[in-house]
Design a protein around this motif. Sequence first.
Motif, PDB file in Angstrom:
ATOM      1  N   PHE A  34       0.877  -1.180   0.000  1.00  0.00           N
ATOM      2  CA  PHE A  34       0.000   0.000   0.000  1.00  0.00           C
ATOM      3  C   PHE A  34       0.908   1.222   0.000  1.00  0.00           C
ATOM      4  N   VAL A  82      13.443   0.034   2.225  1.00  0.00           N
ATOM      5  CA  VAL A  82      12.342   0.067   3.192  1.00  0.00           C
ATOM      6  C   VAL A  82      11.457  -1.174   3.081  1.00  0.00           C
ATOM      7  N   ILE A  86      11.331  -4.972   5.482  1.00  0.00           N
ATOM      8  CA  ILE A  86      10.099  -5.216   6.238  1.00  0.00           C
ATOM      9  C   ILE A  86       9.474  -6.530   5.802  1.00  0.00           C
ATOM     10  N   GLU A  90       8.371  -9.631   8.234  1.00  0.00           N
ATOM     11  CA  GLU A  90       6.986  -9.694   8.655  1.00  0.00           C
ATOM     12  C   GLU A  90       6.039  -9.230   7.557  1.00  0.00           C
ATOM     13  N   SER A  92       3.291  -7.094   7.262  1.00  0.00           N
ATOM     14  CA  SER A  92       1.844  -6.947   7.264  1.00  0.00           C
ATOM     15  C   SER A  92       1.480  -5.626   6.595  1.00  0.00           C
ATOM     16  N   PHE A  93       0.219  -5.520   6.211  1.00  0.00           N
ATOM     17  CA  PHE A  93      -0.286  -4.302   5.573  1.00  0.00           C
ATOM     18  C   PHE A  93       0.056  -3.081   6.419  1.00  0.00           C
ATOM     19  N   PHE A  94      -0.185  -3.223   7.693  1.00  0.00           N
ATOM     20  CA  PHE A  94       0.026  -2.149   8.662  1.00  0.00           C
ATOM     21  C   PHE A  94       1.463  -1.633   8.659  1.00  0.00           C
ATOM     22  N   THR A  95       2.423  -2.540   8.799  1.00  0.00           N
ATOM     23  CA  THR A  95       3.820  -2.150   8.911  1.00  0.00           C
ATOM     24  C   THR A  95       4.301  -1.437   7.654  1.00  0.00           C
ATOM     25  N   PHE A  97       2.489   0.033   5.389  1.00  0.00           N
ATOM     26  CA  PHE A  97       1.771   1.292   5.234  1.00  0.00           C
ATOM     27  C   PHE A  97       2.389   2.396   6.098  1.00  0.00           C
ATOM     28  N   VAL A  98       2.694   2.079   7.354  1.00  0.00           N
ATOM     29  CA  VAL A  98       3.255   3.094   8.251  1.00  0.00           C
ATOM     30  C   VAL A  98       4.620   3.552   7.741  1.00  0.00           C
ATOM     31  N   ALA A  99       5.443   2.592   7.304  1.00  0.00           N
ATOM     32  CA  ALA A  99       6.767   2.958   6.791  1.00  0.00           C
ATOM     33  C   ALA A  99       6.627   3.863   5.576  1.00  0.00           C
ATOM     34  N   LEU A 101       4.113   5.800   4.828  1.00  0.00           N
ATOM     35  CA  LEU A 101       3.632   7.107   5.289  1.00  0.00           C
ATOM     36  C   LEU A 101       4.796   7.917   5.853  1.00  0.00           C
ATOM     37  N   GLY A 102       5.701   7.223   6.565  1.00  0.00           N
ATOM     38  CA  GLY A 102       6.883   7.896   7.098  1.00  0.00           C
ATOM     39  C   GLY A 102       7.720   8.494   5.976  1.00  0.00           C
TER      40      GLY A 102
END
Lengths: 290, 307
Positions: A34, A82, A86, A90, A92-95, A97-99, A101-102
């Motif tokens: 994402f 990046v 990741i 692991e 996951s969608f979450f991890t 996505f946050v990276a 966004l960072g």
Amino acid sequence: MLLLQLLINGLQVGAIYALTAVGFSLVFGSTKIFHVAHGAAFTIAGYIFYMLTVKAGAHWLVGLAGSTVAVLAFGVLIDRLVYAPIERHEGSFFTVFVASLGVATIVQNLIGTMFGRGFVSVSTPLSKGVEVVQGVYVSPLVGISVVCGIGCFLALHLFLTRTHVGMALRALGENRDLVRAYGLNPRNLSTLALALGSLLVVPGAVIAAASSGLNPAIGAHVMLISIAATIVGGVGSLVGAACGGLLLGMAENLAHWGLASQWSEAITFVVLLLFIIFRPAGFFGSAIKT
Amino acid sequence: MLAYLVNLTTLVAINVILAVTLNFVIGYAGIFSLAHAAFFGIGAYAAAYVAMHFTTDFLACVAVAMVLTGLVSLALAMPALRVRGEYFVAASLGLQILAVTVFTEWKSVTGGIGGVVGIPSPTIFGRPIVGTTAFMVLALVCLAITLAIIAALVRSAFGRNLKAIRDSESAAGAFGKQVALIKTFSVVISSSLAAVAGALYAFYLSFINVESFTLDTSVLIMAMVIIGGAGTLAGPIIGAVLLLVLPSALSYLWFLPPTEIGSIQQILYGLALVLLMIFYPGGLAGALTRGAGKDRQGDREAGAVKA
């Protein structure tokens, strides 16, 4: 007449949105990343073009080449530095996505410190409108956007359907394990998807720089448009993303008929929400239910 | 110095409320919202409007702010949570951008770019809250109540349902849980509690404008949750304190140009997010309790939430 003018403007904006959204959709569809930093690629491409042509006074072709190289580097680096680490542990969608966004936050603020937070634009005779019918102005940029949009999309389509690498890229979205079983490297394909996806923002970013102008926060807007177009068109369908982008660009401009221009993003949101309520599958493709 | 600490404590309390409520949806429900600053803002503007036009009673203002924010979040969550996580991210991003436009353009209520000026001091049961110390106490009380509500919810059957949905939606659905309903409810609770922070913020500064409620704020609150560690009770508190103390620490670095400190902060938050996701997806709380993130299984449990 105003309606015709708005339709023409919508066509120009829509063609840019369509290409950008196809880039996002290509990355998301094939790698499941994402990639919200897609908007950052757009900002980078636009500002590099501005820096080379306006600040350094180079020929526009040099600017184009510079921004192409810059976004390619961005796409490859973000994937290698990046997303790859990741996904290794692991992913996951979450991890992811946050990276992502960072990264988007870093790019927006770096550009803001380097070039200031105001609008910048590249002035060119191409953006001057010519009156074709009474009261309707068309600039050569409209034609350039549409031709670029169609040309890039056809080239991408041929690449994805006629070459081995392109087919492997499509297979990656369908079944990652099978791709690996055939002896292909999914990581290298991901990098390719990121590079291609980022490349697709270049025409849009350059045209935006020459017409409506750029500011560092444009990345967030592009991010919203790309995600919205992907959903409106149907996740996993590139044609859908292109249609979605075109629709959003049109809707945004037609809204000027009755609303002030500040509300264009509100229109995007309303279209997106209507699709999520009534047709989460989008034009094409199937809804990802839980 | 004391005044400075009182001010910092009040701001930390407000931000911890935001971080804890966002963590409730991210860490426990596995729902990703980019609209937390929008909810914060709706709460702030609603409380300011009520205080300036009807009553300065704190509880009444907070109640209006909570109900209004709850309704907006309900309108967002109902359609967007029927489908997968990505849709909610997109819809909440859209709402956040739309909210900024509304805050800037709806001049009769929000005062446009200039914002709302001269919000009166609140009263509680007719007694005015004056002075920064009294306000700090009020903020801490609100924080304590919010923490108690969230902690109770997490431990209750509702909280266990949420965690079950986060870990596997299909399994929770197979056990007869109303997945969409539970998720929607969690978003409404989280947003209406964020409105409390908004009301506190509006009264504390007696001035609000759109600058405080942009996408950057949403990302900042999210950074607090994630840097601290999503899905833990202590994580967002650690994160909020760290990210609020960092700006004051940065201003001691003489070589940084003062006008760029805001951007440098954002760059550091972004960098922290990227590095944490690469090395410690569980956040600081996760890294501390799980032995520096070597235990991958532990990381996953600590907070690296699956969508």
